[in-house]
Scaffold this active site. Structure first.
Site, short mmCIF file in Angstrom:
data_model
loop_
_atom_site.label_atom_id
_atom_site.label_comp_id
_atom_site.label_asym_id
_atom_site.label_seq_id
_atom_site.Cartn_x
_atom_site.Cartn_y
_atom_site.Cartn_z
N SER A 160 0.28 -0.94 0.49
CA SER A 160 0.16 -0.23 -0.01
C SER A 160 0.57 0.83 -0.06
CB SER A 160 -0.89 0.41 1.10
OG SER A 160 -1.60 1.46 1.53
N HIS B 144 -1.64 -1.21 -4.08
CA HIS B 144 -2.98 -1.19 -3.65
C HIS B 144 -2.24 0.79 -3.10
CE1 HIS B 144 -5.50 -1.80 -1.15
NE2 HIS B 144 -5.78 -0.88 -0.36
N ASP C 198 -4.64 3.55 -1.87
CA ASP C 198 -6.26 4.39 -0.84
C ASP C 198 -6.62 5.33 -1.01
OD1 ASP C 198 -5.98 2.11 0.69
OD2 ASP C 198 -3.60 2.39 1.54
N MET D 292 -8.91 8.26 -0.06
CA MET D 292 -9.50 9.22 0.99
C MET D 292 -10.17 10.23 0.82
SD MET D 292 -7.53 7.36 4.00
CE MET D 292 -6.72 5.85 4.10
N HIS E 223 -8.38 1.94 -3.73
CA HIS E 223 -9.58 1.05 -2.80
C HIS E 223 -9.46 2.91 -2.50
CE1 HIS E 223 -9.61 -0.07 1.80
NE2 HIS E 223 -10.76 0.38 1.02
N MET F 1 -11.82 4.97 -0.24
CA MET F 1 -13.04 4.93 0.64
C MET F 1 -13.16 6.55 0.78
SD MET F 1 -9.81 3.54 3.00
CE MET F 1 -8.32 3.64 1.57
N MET G 261 -11.20 -5.71 6.29
CA MET G 261 -10.99 -4.77 6.35
C MET G 261 -10.66 -5.12 7.91
SD MET G 261 -10.26 -2.46 4.29
CE MET G 261 -8.98 -1.24 5.72
N GLY H 171 -9.31 4.31 6.56
CA GLY H 171 -8.62 5.74 7.26
C GLY H 171 -7.06 6.19 7.30
N PHE H 172 -5.91 5.45 8.14
CA PHE H 172 -5.06 5.12 8.31
C PHE H 172 -4.48 4.12 8.27
CE2 PHE H 172 -7.72 8.81 11.15
CZ PHE H 172 -7.11 9.77 10.46
N GLY H 173 -2.88 4.35 8.49
CA GLY H 173 -2.17 3.08 8.07
C GLY H 173 -1.43 3.07 9.63
N GLY H 174 -0.96 2.08 9.72
CA GLY H 174 -0.09 1.88 10.33
C GLY H 174 -0.91 1.65 12.06
N ASP I 36 -7.00 -6.14 4.30
CA ASP I 36 -6.12 -4.37 4.54
C ASP I 36 -5.79 -4.17 5.65
OD1 ASP I 36 -4.75 -2.20 4.02
OD2 ASP I 36 -7.17 -1.59 2.71
N GLY I 37 -5.26 -4.46 6.67
CA GLY I 37 -5.03 -3.26 7.53
C GLY I 37 -4.44 -4.29 9.18
N GLY I 38 -3.04 -3.54 9.34
CA GLY I 38 -2.11 -4.27 10.74
C GLY I 38 -1.44 -5.63 9.76
N GLY J 92 1.03 -1.85 4.09
CA GLY J 92 1.98 -0.61 3.95
C GLY J 92 2.78 -0.55 4.36
C1 DX5 Z 1 -6.00 2.09 5.77
C2 DX5 Z 1 -5.88 1.51 4.04
C3 DX5 Z 1 -5.10 0.96 4.57
C4 DX5 Z 1 -3.04 1.22 5.00
C5 DX5 Z 1 -2.78 -0.19 5.15
O1 DX5 Z 1 -7.25 2.76 5.41
O2 DX5 Z 1 -6.66 0.97 3.99
O3 DX5 Z 1 -4.82 0.01 3.11
O4 DX5 Z 1 -2.59 1.92 4.15
O5 DX5 Z 1 -1.60 0.12 6.04
P1 DX5 Z 1 -1.45 -0.62 7.27
O6 DX5 Z 1 -0.44 -2.05 6.99
O7 DX5 Z 1 0.26 -0.17 7.70
O8 DX5 Z 1 -2.61 -0.88 8.24
ZN ZN Z 2 -6.46 0.21 1.50
#
Ligand code: DX5
Ligand code: ZN
Length: 234
Positions: free
Chosen positions: A17, A42, A44, A46, A75, A77, A146, A151-154, A184-186, A206
């Site tokens: 991502s 990927h 994202d 938003m 993706h 959002m 999900m 909304g956020f990475g990490g 997707d996510g974490g 990501g």
């Molecule tokens: C979150 C995004 C994800 C995000 C994943 O809203 O849809 O794609 O980039 O990032 P990580 O892998 O850091 O959770």
């Molecule tokens: Zn995503």
């Protein structure tokens, strides 16, 4: 029959991502993970309404389209994603994923994606049960589960995703479905094997790819872990 269905879905895809990239070096970062065996990029998007953050949009998709040969997994959002589907496909999206929660017209949005020439995906938030997608499972190329609130990475992985993936995997086998299951996510080295065994095919990552000293190696390692886990499954 069941065997061939399982085989058809054995393919593993690693989808870094770019949200976690250094945006001043976007092209180089994408090429690095491409070298590391990434299958998909990927992206994202938003809008600050559907999710409490604003990220990137159509011009960045256009730039990415020129920077890599890999499919772009966009993706969305955003609220009422059907309004923007055609523009994202024109910009270079190979796949467009829309959220079930973002439109009262999910069926129409998915149809529009395919008519525009891209593969269609339906995404669900952690609080949305998989049953919300039963009527569209024959109209999607991907179901995106999900494993964080978008909304956020990490963010920290939410384990409820496992059961959703298992359920989707069962439905897919039972009804001879042809969709991928994406998570997707974490997603990181700790979860990737179990996710593959649960039935996930496409792994968005990501932080666990780009926030490492060697993103290409990190991508390669995650992909290897998922592939090995699948071959160990009986
Ligand atoms: C979150 C995004 C994800 C995000 C994943 O809203 O849809 O794609 O980039 O990032 P990580 O892998 O850091 O959770
Ligand atoms: Zn995503």
């Amino acid at each position: 029959m069941l065997v061939s269905v399982c085989m058809a879905h054995a393919r593993i895809e690693l989808a870094p991502s770019v949200l976690a990239c250094n945006f001043s070096r976007l092209g180089e970062e994408v090429r690095a993970v491409e070298q590391g065996g990434a299958d998909v990029i990927h992206v994202d998007v938003m809008d600050g309404r559907f999710v409490p953050n604003i990220s990137i949009g159509i011009p960045v998709v256009e730039a990415l389209r020129k920077a890599t040969r890999l499919p772009l997994d966009v993706h969305l959002m955003i609220d009422r994603p059907e309004q923007y589907v055609e523009e994202f496909v024109r910009a270079g999206a190979s796949r467009v994923l829309v959220h079930q929660e973002a439109t009262p017209h999910l069926d129409r949005a998915l149809g529009l994606i395919r008519e525009s020439g891209a593969e269609a995906g339906a995404a669900i938030n952690p609080a949305t049960p998989v049953v919300m997608l039963t009527e569209v499972l024959d109209k999607v190329d991907t179901v995106l589960v999900m494993s964080v609130n978008p909304g956020f990475g990490g963010q920290k992985f939410i384990p409820g995703a496992f059961e959703k993936i298992r359920q989707l995997n069962q439905w897919r086998a039972r009804y001879n479905g042809a969709f991928r299951i994406e998570v997707d996510g974490g997603v990181d080295a700790e979860h990737v094997a179990e996710l593959a065994q649960a039935g996930a095919n496409t792994f968005v990552a990501g932080t666990s790819v780009f926030h490492t000293p060697d993103p290409a190696a990190a991508a390669r390692q995650l992909r290897k872990l998922a592939t090995e886990a699948l071959s160990q499954k009986v």
